[in-house]
Write an enzyme that holds these catalytic residues in place. Structure first.
Site, PDB file in Angstrom:
ATOM      1  N   GLY A  47       0.778  -1.236   0.000  1.00  0.00           N
ATOM      2  CA  GLY A  47       0.000   0.000   0.000  1.00  0.00           C
ATOM      3  C   GLY A  47       0.801   1.273   0.000  1.00  0.00           C
ATOM      4  O   GLY A  47       0.257   2.347  -0.237  1.00  0.00           O
ATOM      5  N   GLY A  48       2.107   1.186   0.305  1.00  0.00           N
ATOM      6  CA  GLY A  48       2.944   2.366   0.245  1.00  0.00           C
ATOM      7  C   GLY A  48       2.626   3.422   1.294  1.00  0.00           C
ATOM      8  O   GLY A  48       1.918   3.181   2.280  1.00  0.00           O
ATOM      9  N   CYS A  64       0.789   6.307   1.237  1.00  0.00           N
ATOM     10  CA  CYS A  64      -0.575   6.813   1.400  1.00  0.00           C
ATOM     11  C   CYS A  64      -1.393   5.963   2.350  1.00  0.00           C
ATOM     12  O   CYS A  64      -1.993   6.462   3.304  1.00  0.00           O
ATOM     13  CB  CYS A  64      -1.276   6.895   0.048  1.00  0.00           C
ATOM     14  SG  CYS A  64      -3.022   7.339   0.172  1.00  0.00           S
ATOM     15  N   GLY A  66       9.430  22.644  10.875  1.00  0.00           N
ATOM     16  CA  GLY A  66       8.919  22.621   9.511  1.00  0.00           C
ATOM     17  C   GLY A  66       7.489  23.103   9.448  1.00  0.00           C
ATOM     18  O   GLY A  66       6.581  22.427   9.936  1.00  0.00           O
ATOM     19  N   GLU A 124       9.646  27.398  11.853  1.00  0.00           N
ATOM     20  CA  GLU A 124       9.810  27.453  10.398  1.00  0.00           C
ATOM     21  C   GLU A 124      10.958  28.397  10.042  1.00  0.00           C
ATOM     22  O   GLU A 124      11.039  29.514  10.541  1.00  0.00           O
ATOM     23  CB  GLU A 124       8.516  27.928   9.740  1.00  0.00           C
ATOM     24  CG  GLU A 124       8.630  28.335   8.280  1.00  0.00           C
ATOM     25  CD  GLU A 124       9.179  27.235   7.372  1.00  0.00           C
ATOM     26  OE1 GLU A 124       9.925  27.574   6.441  1.00  0.00           O
ATOM     27  OE2 GLU A 124       8.864  26.050   7.602  1.00  0.00           O
ATOM     28  N   HIS A 176     -28.654  26.317  -4.112  1.00  0.00           N
ATOM     29  CA  HIS A 176     -28.594  27.144  -2.909  1.00  0.00           C
ATOM     30  C   HIS A 176     -29.303  26.401  -1.777  1.00  0.00           C
ATOM     31  O   HIS A 176     -30.335  25.764  -2.019  1.00  0.00           O
ATOM     32  CB  HIS A 176     -29.283  28.489  -3.157  1.00  0.00           C
ATOM     33  CG  HIS A 176     -29.397  29.333  -1.924  1.00  0.00           C
ATOM     34  ND1 HIS A 176     -28.358  30.119  -1.479  1.00  0.00           N
ATOM     35  CD2 HIS A 176     -30.423  29.485  -1.033  1.00  0.00           C
ATOM     36  CE1 HIS A 176     -28.744  30.737  -0.373  1.00  0.00           C
ATOM     37  NE2 HIS A 176     -29.994  30.368  -0.081  1.00  0.00           N
TER      38      HIS A 176
END
Length: 462
Positions: free
Chosen positions: A43-44, A46, A179, A202, A445
């Site tokens: 599945g890697g 993801c 990060g 950051e 709407h």
């Protein structure tokens, strides 16, 4: 290893991510004998450590937010809501297991797929070594993905990555994130909502620097209102291990000077790198970039005929949907005689903070940098009835239109439902139609999507 014992296949697929897995089953369905190699889990990224697990955590974090904001909508929710990280993790693990087991069962039942669990490396131009075996095929597909980049100086620090943080069973008291981009922001907000104190450090002067300033500032403001602390312009970031098992981050901020931030946990979210280092690609003649990405043409073929690279490792996209599109390009060109190209696809992605960001094409900032003649549309979510009714009016949507062709070049939807709403604009761009098509459409709407035609009614030239 004896070269006389090389096993021959019609194709070899290295890696079971969102390109490799469907490709294996497609090749097998066409009668090809396929060697399928995976070193860790089906599945890697993801499925195991990316989209699936993080979005389950985002959903749990949203439940916490709902529990704490009932009063605004007239719902009196008793205080005391608490996040149980063990249960959140168990739910995540169960979702992943179901999908991984499904792939495993499909591989096991398919007579045309021979599975090899282990690390693959090239032992010749089209010879792949895995465990103690040698394999060869005329066609080899590399789908090895990417992993967290760990800067120098953190070898002896107890850091977390996007993968290991998902294994925690107790909430961090104070999560320090290095990060301020997509991964750091998603984890920062979700853990803040679950109950952790969160500080995001950051290096740049703004978070997610590739986005327009308004996007960066809006997301930062939303997260700050939820208690997340940001330290921007942070140079010379260094971390040390505390005696109590926590960490200390020492930074030189352009705004605050030299400061020390103590936390219980450290998450490194400073980017990702392709997993190509140990493939021994030099034995194949396959070219890579200075960052390790495998260079491919518009049809995902490397400079060596018959060797292809799909997914994160080719540098053509770092998303599940681009990886799957890589599979589609290979499969449809090979078996349906189509002429699909990497350059034909639009770059689109989401940032799953809450409210979410949906993005496609270029930003206003990029248009200005390129000197393009463009028209800009912009509307805040505070102007749309459905957002007011939901009590979620933070954010905005904007669009970049080519002034001459009237084609949409890019769009940003940051607000409630933004990750879904962006698809309406993506469809118009893929159809290569004028923005007037969606401008003149009638939307139901009350929806948030009805703000799109309104936005397009009053474009301004930049």
């Amino acid at each position: 290893m004896n070269s006389n014992k090389i096993k021959t296949f019609d194709a070899i697929v290295i890696g079971s991510g969102q390109a490799g897995t469907p490709l294996v089953f497609k090749l097998a369905s066409q009668g090809q004998k396929v060697a399928f190699i995976e070193k860790e889990h089906f599945g890697g990224t993801c499925l195991n450590v990316g989209c699936t697990p993080t979005k389950t955590y985002v959903a749990s974090a949203r439940r916490m937010w709902d529990a704490q904001h009932g009063e605004e909508l007239g719902i009196e929710i008793p205080a005391g809501a608490k996040a149980n990280l063990q249960k959140i993790k168990a739910r995540k693990d169960a979702l992943i297991k179901k999908s991984v087991d499904g792939i495993a069962q499909g591989v096991e039942k398919n007579e045309n797929i021979i599975f090899f669990k282990g690390k693959a490396r090239f032992d010749g131009k089209k010879i792949v070594a895995v465990n103690n075996e040698l394999l060869t095929a005329d066609e080899i597909y590399i789908n090895v993905g990417g992993s967290s980049f760990i800067p120098n100086g953190y070898e002896d620090i107890p850091y977390l990555t996007n993968q290991s943080i998902l294994e925690l069973e107790e909430l961090p008291e104070h999560l320090v994130v290095i990060g301020g981009s997509y991964i750091g922001l998603e984890f920062g907000q979700m853990f803040a909502r679950l109950g952790s104190k969160v500080t995001i450090i950051e290096q740049g002067n703004s978070i997610i620097g590739r986005e327009d300033d308004e996007t960066s500032q809006t997301i930062q403001q939303i997260m700050e209102e939820e208690g997340v602390d940001f330290r921007l312009g942070a140079e010379c970031v260094a971390a040390t291990k505390n005696e109590n098992g926590g960490i200390s981050a020492r930074i030189n901020c352009s705004k605050d000077g030299v400061i020390e931030i103590k936390g219980s946990h450290l998450l490194l979210a400073v980017g990702r790198r392709p997993n190509t280092t140990n493939l021994q690609l030099e034995k194949t003649g396959v070219k890579t970039s200075d960052r390790g990405f495998i260079e491919v043409n518009d049809y995902l073929e490397t400079n060596v005929k018959g060797i292809y690279a799909l997914g994160d490792c080719n540098g053509k996209g770092s998303f599940t949907h681009t990886a799957y599109n890589d599979y589609e390009i290979i499969a449809e060109n090979k078996f349906e005689e189509k002429n699909r190209k990497v350059s034909d696809r639009l770059i689109t992605y989401g940032l799953y903070v809450d409210p979410p960001l949906g993005r496609v094409g270029i930003t206003k900032k990029e248009a200005l940098q390129k000197g393009l003649d463009v028209l800009i549309g912009h509307r805040p979510f505070s102007r749309i009835a459905r957002a007011k009714e939901k009590g979620e009016t933070k954010g905005y949507m904007s669009v970049v239109v080519d002034a001459k062709t009237k084609k949409i070049l890019g769009a940003t939807v940051l607000g409630v439902g933004g990750d879904e709403i962006i698809s309406g604009i993506i469809n118009i761009m893929n159809a290569d139609k004028s923005y007037e098509v969606i401008r003149d459409s009638v939307q139901p709407h009350p929806t948030v999507s009805e703000l799109i035609p309104t936005m397009l009614e009053s474009l301004t030239r930049v």
